[in-house]
Design an enzyme around this catalytic site. Structure first.
Site, PDB file in Angstrom:
ATOM      1  N   HIS A 273      11.660  22.382  49.294  1.00 60.13           N
ATOM      2  CA  HIS A 273      12.529  23.413  48.734  1.00 60.13           C
ATOM      3  C   HIS A 273      13.864  22.793  48.317  1.00 60.13           C
ATOM      4  O   HIS A 273      14.516  23.284  47.385  1.00 60.13           O
ATOM      5  CB  HIS A 273      12.786  24.522  49.761  1.00 60.13           C
ATOM      6  N   ASP A 346       2.642  24.460  43.765  1.00 65.99           N
ATOM      7  CA  ASP A 346       3.581  25.132  44.649  1.00 65.99           C
ATOM      8  C   ASP A 346       4.682  25.704  43.744  1.00 65.99           C
ATOM      9  O   ASP A 346       4.730  25.411  42.541  1.00 65.99           O
ATOM     10  CB  ASP A 346       4.150  24.131  45.658  1.00 65.99           C
TER      11      ASP A 346
END
Length: 421
Positions: A273, A346
């Protein structure tokens, strides 16, 4: 003993022997009759079964041809723009440009008809109540059927435990099944099935048909807190069994599954992230550990495999994330593991991508690597236009687009394992 008595005894012995012989002969004949009778019946039954098998096979073959023909027709009926839109999975906010989109009104309808994306993933700010979620999913399904003639993928990130958009929302009043780490520690794979079935039941009730679960990562780096509670454990065989059973549980309720995060996030250092993460395993180490749960997921007929933004310094020549690597997506996942379902990235708004690539660059490179669907690009319109421009310039062929859209349509228009819709 006189000669007469000896002769009489011999005659009696002879008659006894003859009687026994006749009995044996009769029994043998009877057995032979039974044998040949049974053999004839067995042969007839085998012929009947063989004929039924041939008929069943012919029926399945005809059904497959019919489905393939329908998919071909659907594919031919889509414009290039519609096909590219099908390759995206985005949030309601990204579709409409409005933060906290939850009401599928005129703005949503106009946006969807302009960009009929293949799927939508709901986040916390899109979830208000159970009735609102049902209305959203029903309405979006209607839009999709009207524009492209197939249902959309309606998804949410619902692993259970620390990642539960639905059960973690107090306003929705749904019980959380708990962390997968606890289920894995129990050693009871039935609990993994039950978790999948339970989550699948309430997702189906709310109108979802897809879940970004289960997590197939093996937690081998104890400093990796991202996977600590989400993974089924650190033993690849245990994780494999749990993943397989969880998928069966989801499938029992008609929910499509996403095994994530290939090639394995449990042994990485860092958080994708925020930026680049590394998995220092060799190809041989991956094959003996990280790949096993993904192979189990594939064998359990998962419809999707998510590829993570994971760099493999001991395998690839540079820091290219796995999600953008042809060697990982096509060579490892497709060729080595034999996965022929939908490969999805993702979320592409993570730092591991946005720090080094524009939305357009990342989307184009993912498609070139062999990816079928792009999840949550930082800028959806830029990513969409990037792929469209790449096709128009010849950088990506339309055949390559068709290859991915065909996989998407195969799931949307057909049956996959036990998954029903």
């Amino acid at each position: 003993m006189s000669g007469k008595r000896r002769k009489r005894r011999r005659r009696r012995t002879g008659r006894l022997a003859l009687g026994i012989g006749c009995m044996l002969l009769s029994a043998g004949a009877f057995a032979a009759v039974i044998y040949f009778s049974n053999a004839g019946r067995d042969e007839a039954e085998q012929e009947g079964a063989s004929q039924q098998t041939k008929e069943d096979s012919a029926t399945r073959e005809e059904e497959t041809k019919t489905q393939e023909s329908e998919i071909d027709q659907k594919l031919e009926g889509l414009t290039l723009q519609e096909k590219i839109a099908q390759m995206f999975m985005i949030t309601p906010d990204a579709l409409t440009g409005v933060q906290g989109t939850w009401n599928p009104g005129e703005v949503t309808e106009t946006a969807y008809k302009e960009r009929p994306v293949g799927g939508l993933i709901m986040m916390e700010n899109n979830l208000v109540s159970q009735d609102q979620i049902k209305t959203w999913n029903d309405t979006i399904t209607g839009f999709s059927k009207e524009v492209v003639g197939v249902e959309p993928f309606l998804s949410v990130d619902e692993e259970g435990g620390t990642v539960a958009r639905i059960a973690g929302n107090a306003a929705l009043g749904i019980e959380n099944v708990g962390n997968m780490s606890e289920i894995g520690a129990s050693g009871d794979s039935q609990k993994a099935y039950d978790a999948g079935e339970t989550i699948g039941t309430y997702l189906k009730e709310l109108g979802f048909n897809m879940d970004f679960a289960p997590m197939a990562d093996v937690w081998t780096n104890q400093e990796n807190t991202v996977a600590q509670y989400r993974a089924f454990g650190s033993d690849p065989e245990t994780v494999s069994e749990m993943v397989s059973e969880a998928i069966k549980g989801f499938h029992s309720q008609g929910i499509y599954t996403v095994a994530k995060h290939f090639p394995g996030h449990g042994g990485t250092s860092g958080d994708s992230h925020e930026g680049t993460v590394y998995l220092n395993s060799t190809k041989e180490e991956l094959e003996s550990c990280e790949f096993l749960p993904f192979q189990a997921a594939i064998d359990a007929d998962t419809e999707f495999v998510m590829v993570g933004h994971i760099s493999l310094p001991n395998i690839l020549e540079d820091d290219t994330p796995a999600s953008l690597s042809e060697e990982v997506v096509t060579e490892m996942l497709r060729n080595d593991l034999g996965f022929d379902g939908i490969v999805i990235t993702d979320a592409m708004n993570m730092g591991a991508i946005t720090n080094d690539y524009t939305s357009a660059e990342a989307a184009v490179q993912a498609v070139q690597a062999g990816v079928d669907m792009i999840l949550m690009p930082q800028n959806f319109e830029d990513a969409y236009q990037g792929i469209l421009s790449a096709v128009n310039s010849g950088t990506i062929s339309e055949d390559r687009i068709d290859e991915s859209v065909r996989r998407i349509l195969e799931v949307k228009m057909g049956e996959s394992g036990e998954s029903a819709s």
